[in-house]
Design an enzyme around this catalytic site. Sequence first.
Site, PDB file in Angstrom:
ATOM      1  N   VAL A  51       0.876  -1.160   0.100  1.00 19.67           N
ATOM      2  CA  VAL A  51       0.019  -0.084  -0.029  1.00 19.67           C
ATOM      3  C   VAL A  51       0.879   1.144  -0.080  1.00 19.67           C
ATOM      4  O   VAL A  51       1.742   1.307   0.774  1.00 19.67           O
ATOM      5  CB  VAL A  51      -1.146  -0.099   1.259  1.00 19.67           C
ATOM      6  CG1 VAL A  51      -1.817   1.226   1.235  1.00 19.67           C
ATOM      7  CG2 VAL A  51      -1.705  -1.248   1.300  1.00 19.67           C
ATOM      8  N   CYS A  52       0.489   2.261  -0.847  1.00 22.35           N
ATOM      9  CA  CYS A  52       1.426   3.556  -1.002  1.00 22.35           C
ATOM     10  C   CYS A  52       2.600   3.179  -1.279  1.00 22.35           C
ATOM     11  O   CYS A  52       3.067   2.412  -2.047  1.00 22.35           O
ATOM     12  CB  CYS A  52       1.011   4.225   0.540  1.00 22.35           C
ATOM     13  SG  CYS A  52       1.489   5.803   0.400  1.00 22.35           S
ATOM     14  N   THR A  53       3.746   3.850  -0.492  1.00 26.72           N
ATOM     15  CA  THR A  53       5.192   3.723  -0.639  1.00 26.72           C
ATOM     16  C   THR A  53       5.664   2.468   0.160  1.00 26.72           C
ATOM     17  O   THR A  53       6.877   2.458  -0.167  1.00 26.72           O
ATOM     18  CB  THR A  53       5.796   4.706  -0.105  1.00 26.72           C
ATOM     19  OG1 THR A  53       5.397   5.061   1.258  1.00 26.72           O
ATOM     20  CG2 THR A  53       5.444   6.402  -0.830  1.00 26.72           C
TER      21      THR A  53
ATOM     22  N   THR B 209       2.035   3.258  -6.617  1.00 28.36           N
ATOM     23  CA  THR B 209       2.283   3.921  -5.409  1.00 28.36           C
ATOM     24  C   THR B 209       1.758   5.246  -5.214  1.00 28.36           C
ATOM     25  O   THR B 209       0.839   5.763  -6.184  1.00 28.36           O
ATOM     26  CB  THR B 209       4.102   4.067  -5.348  1.00 28.36           C
ATOM     27  OG1 THR B 209       4.427   4.297  -3.766  1.00 28.36           O
ATOM     28  CG2 THR B 209       4.457   4.977  -6.177  1.00 28.36           C
TER      29      THR B 209
END
Length: 200
Positions: free
Chosen positions: A105-107, A125
């Site tokens: 998830v995300c970075t 990302t």
Amino acid sequence: MTTYGLLLFDVVEELDFAGPWEVFTTSAKLRADADLAVLVAERPGPVRCSKGMRVLPDCTLDDHPPLDVLLVPGGRGAREIEPHNRAVTDWIAKTAEQAAWVVSVCTGAFLLHAAGPARGRRVATHWGYEDALEARGNVTVVRDARYVVDGNLLTSQGVSAGIDSALWLVGRLHGREHARAVRREIQYDPAPPYLADEPL
């Protein structure tokens, strides 16, 4: 039975793991507790998250059950700190070889890149870090996609996109109607409504 392992580390973004945690544990509840979700960290003590929340992991890198799903959340820890922690990157690499699904998830995609599973793959990302991830090389960043599937690698943009990707995953594992039941149970009502559609 599906066992979900969500990695924790200092300066992790809270909702990046708490959102999928809600999806996975609700899914388990609707399946009569047939599944298990655990929080995994390098050490047994509390983890201090990005916004100050303190979380106590269930297990460490050395004593968790076999994982069907490995989820790596984002935050500054995923971008700047843990990519240089060989204990964590080696564990991710080893665990990813055995898991059916590897998720970020995300970075968290930065940490998967450092550990190896995201290299040579298509990933999503957070929009603010797409250029920085692409600059690391040997990765194709798919822009403007809330989540992306490449083989058994599922990556998503930030925060709420992690919920979307987790719903897609429980739909893939246990059926689209189940995913819709989970979405209804947690009253997650995005616009447009989530339909367990195919990712990019």
